[in-house]
Design a protein around this motif. Structure first.
Motif, PDB file in Angstrom:
ATOM      1  N   GLU A 192       2.010   3.776  -0.454  1.00 14.88           N
ATOM      2  CA  GLU A 192       1.673   2.358  -0.530  1.00 14.88           C
ATOM      3  C   GLU A 192       2.124   1.598   0.708  1.00 14.88           C
ATOM      4  OE1 GLU A 192      -0.192   1.014  -2.663  1.00 14.88           O
ATOM      5  OE2 GLU A 192      -0.267   2.459  -4.292  1.00 14.88           O
ATOM      6  N   GLY A 232       4.815  -3.972   3.138  1.00 11.31           N
ATOM      7  CA  GLY A 232       4.913  -4.613   1.836  1.00 11.31           C
ATOM      8  C   GLY A 232       6.363  -4.869   1.460  1.00 11.31           C
ATOM      9  N   SER A 233       6.550  -5.741   0.477  1.00 14.41           N
ATOM     10  CA  SER A 233       7.886  -6.074  -0.013  1.00 14.41           C
ATOM     11  C   SER A 233       8.127  -5.363  -1.336  1.00 14.41           C
ATOM     12  CB  SER A 233       8.016  -7.581  -0.205  1.00 14.41           C
ATOM     13  OG  SER A 233       7.146  -8.020  -1.245  1.00 14.41           O
ATOM     14  N   THR A 266       8.702  -6.756  -4.137  1.00 18.76           N
ATOM     15  CA  THR A 266       7.944  -7.462  -5.170  1.00 18.76           C
ATOM     16  C   THR A 266       6.498  -6.977  -5.206  1.00 18.76           C
ATOM     17  OG1 THR A 266       9.350  -9.417  -4.916  1.00 18.76           O
ATOM     18  CG2 THR A 266       7.218  -9.726  -5.989  1.00 18.76           C
ATOM     19  N   GLN A 267       5.889  -6.838  -4.045  1.00 21.95           N
ATOM     20  CA  GLN A 267       4.513  -6.360  -3.970  1.00 21.95           C
ATOM     21  C   GLN A 267       4.397  -4.923  -4.467  1.00 21.95           C
ATOM     22  OE1 GLN A 267       4.058  -7.151   0.234  1.00 21.95           O
ATOM     23  NE2 GLN A 267       2.758  -8.946  -0.135  1.00 21.95           N
ATOM     24  N   LEU A 268       5.366  -4.093  -4.103  1.00 20.56           N
ATOM     25  CA  LEU A 268       5.358  -2.700  -4.526  1.00 20.56           C
ATOM     26  C   LEU A 268       5.548  -2.563  -6.030  1.00 20.56           C
ATOM     27  CD1 LEU A 268       7.445  -0.978  -1.713  1.00 20.56           C
ATOM     28  CD2 LEU A 268       5.075  -0.489  -2.286  1.00 20.56           C
ATOM     29  N   ALA A 300       4.545  -4.405  -8.379  1.00 17.00           N
ATOM     30  CA  ALA A 300       3.281  -4.640  -9.079  1.00 17.00           C
ATOM     31  C   ALA A 300       2.348  -3.440  -8.944  1.00 17.00           C
ATOM     32  CB  ALA A 300       2.615  -5.896  -8.527  1.00 17.00           C
ATOM     33  N   LYS A 301       2.417  -2.739  -7.812  1.00 22.21           N
ATOM     34  CA  LYS A 301       1.518  -1.612  -7.570  1.00 22.21           C
ATOM     35  C   LYS A 301       1.953  -0.334  -8.295  1.00 22.21           C
ATOM     36  CE  LYS A 301      -0.093  -3.159  -3.007  1.00 22.21           C
ATOM     37  NZ  LYS A 301      -0.137  -2.825  -1.555  1.00 22.21           N
ATOM     38  N   ARG A 321      11.330  -4.688  -9.945  1.00 24.77           N
ATOM     39  CA  ARG A 321      11.635  -4.870  -8.519  1.00 24.77           C
ATOM     40  C   ARG A 321      12.984  -4.239  -8.155  1.00 24.77           C
ATOM     41  NH1 ARG A 321      14.408  -8.593  -5.736  1.00 24.77           N
ATOM     42  NH2 ARG A 321      14.685  -9.906  -7.585  1.00 24.77           N
ATOM     43  N   GLU A 326      13.145 -12.209   1.767  1.00 29.05           N
ATOM     44  CA  GLU A 326      12.298 -11.098   1.367  1.00 29.05           C
ATOM     45  C   GLU A 326      12.129 -10.133   2.539  1.00 29.05           C
ATOM     46  OE1 GLU A 326       8.315 -10.937  -1.242  1.00 29.05           O
ATOM     47  OE2 GLU A 326       7.978 -11.715   0.789  1.00 29.05           O
ATOM     48  N   VAL A 370      10.279  -7.078   4.322  1.00 27.58           N
ATOM     49  CA  VAL A 370       8.982  -6.392   4.378  1.00 27.58           C
ATOM     50  C   VAL A 370       9.174  -5.090   5.138  1.00 27.58           C
ATOM     51  CG1 VAL A 370       6.597  -6.524   5.161  1.00 27.58           C
ATOM     52  CG2 VAL A 370       7.754  -8.593   4.336  1.00 27.58           C
TER      53      VAL A 370
END
Length: 207
Positions: free
Chosen positions: A27, A32-33, A35-37, A39-40, A45, A74, A76
């Motif tokens: 991914e 990405g952060s 938080t983004q990861l 969700a994926k 978190r 955050e 990244v």
């Protein structure tokens, strides 16, 4: 980001083989952060952060930027490479040794040579990247169909003679020649067969 990174550290190899961390590395081909990861990959978190710290500790992901969001910073991150390959160095005590076999018809020798190639080219890539230089390599990949085993044997013999002739022509045997040594590996092996998918009941009714 490298196209391929060769992992030599045993601990880094172990970290990369964890299924969740493998997914995170995939991914993070794009920055990405946590938080983004989260969700994926469908994890909290905090759990993602735990895996990210392990990957970062082993040099498999790197910080791209830090974003300030209110009272929170955050982070990244991005994978250090698009793909990873584990070197035999990571299993040094049981890694295959090409000198043990030295039989040009041995599949085990072929694997040992391939392992040595991964190890050596991995180190060369790392050195070239550190020096910001281009690494001079060359490879040929193709497929050939032989009618018979005799044809295959004849091809192998002719190829061996042709390669030996070229080596004799271009090899600089002068001790003080100052040329750069190169390793030549020529391999021939069967292509893996593509598994035949079984027909579903619906497809069989339509046959």
């Amino acid at each position: 980001m490298l196209d391929i990174e060769v992992i030599e550290d045993p601990a880094a190899a172990e970290a990369s083989l964890d299924p969740i961390r493998t997914r995170i590395l995939r991914e993070l081909a794009q920055p990405g952060s946590a938080t983004q990861l989260a969700a994926k990959v469908g994890l909290p978190r905090q759990k993602v952060n735990y895996h990210l710290k392990a990957l970062e500790r082993h040099g498999l992901v790197e910080l791209v930027e830090e974003r300030r969001k209110g009272n929170v910073t955050e982070r990244v991150l991005q994978s250090t490479a698009a793909s990873y390959l584990i070197s035999p160095v990571a299993l040094a005590s049981v890694a295959p040794d090409p000198h043990r076999f030295s039989d040009r018809f041995s599949a085990f020798w072929l694997l040992a040579l391939a392992g040595r190639m991964v190890q050596e080219v991995g180190k060369l890539i790392a050195g070239a990247a550190a020096a910001r230089q281009k690494l001079a390599t060359f490879a040929i990949d193709g497929e050939i169909t032989f009618r018979t085993a005799a044809d295959r044997a004849a091809f192998a013999e002719e190829l061996s003679v042709a390669v030996t002739r070229l080596v004799d022509k271009y090899h600089d045997a002068t001790p003080a020649g100052g040329g750069r040594k190169h390793r030549l590996v020529v391999a021939l092996h069967p292509v893996l067969k593509t598994p035949i998918k079984p027909h579903s009941a619906k497809e069989q009714d339509n046959d």
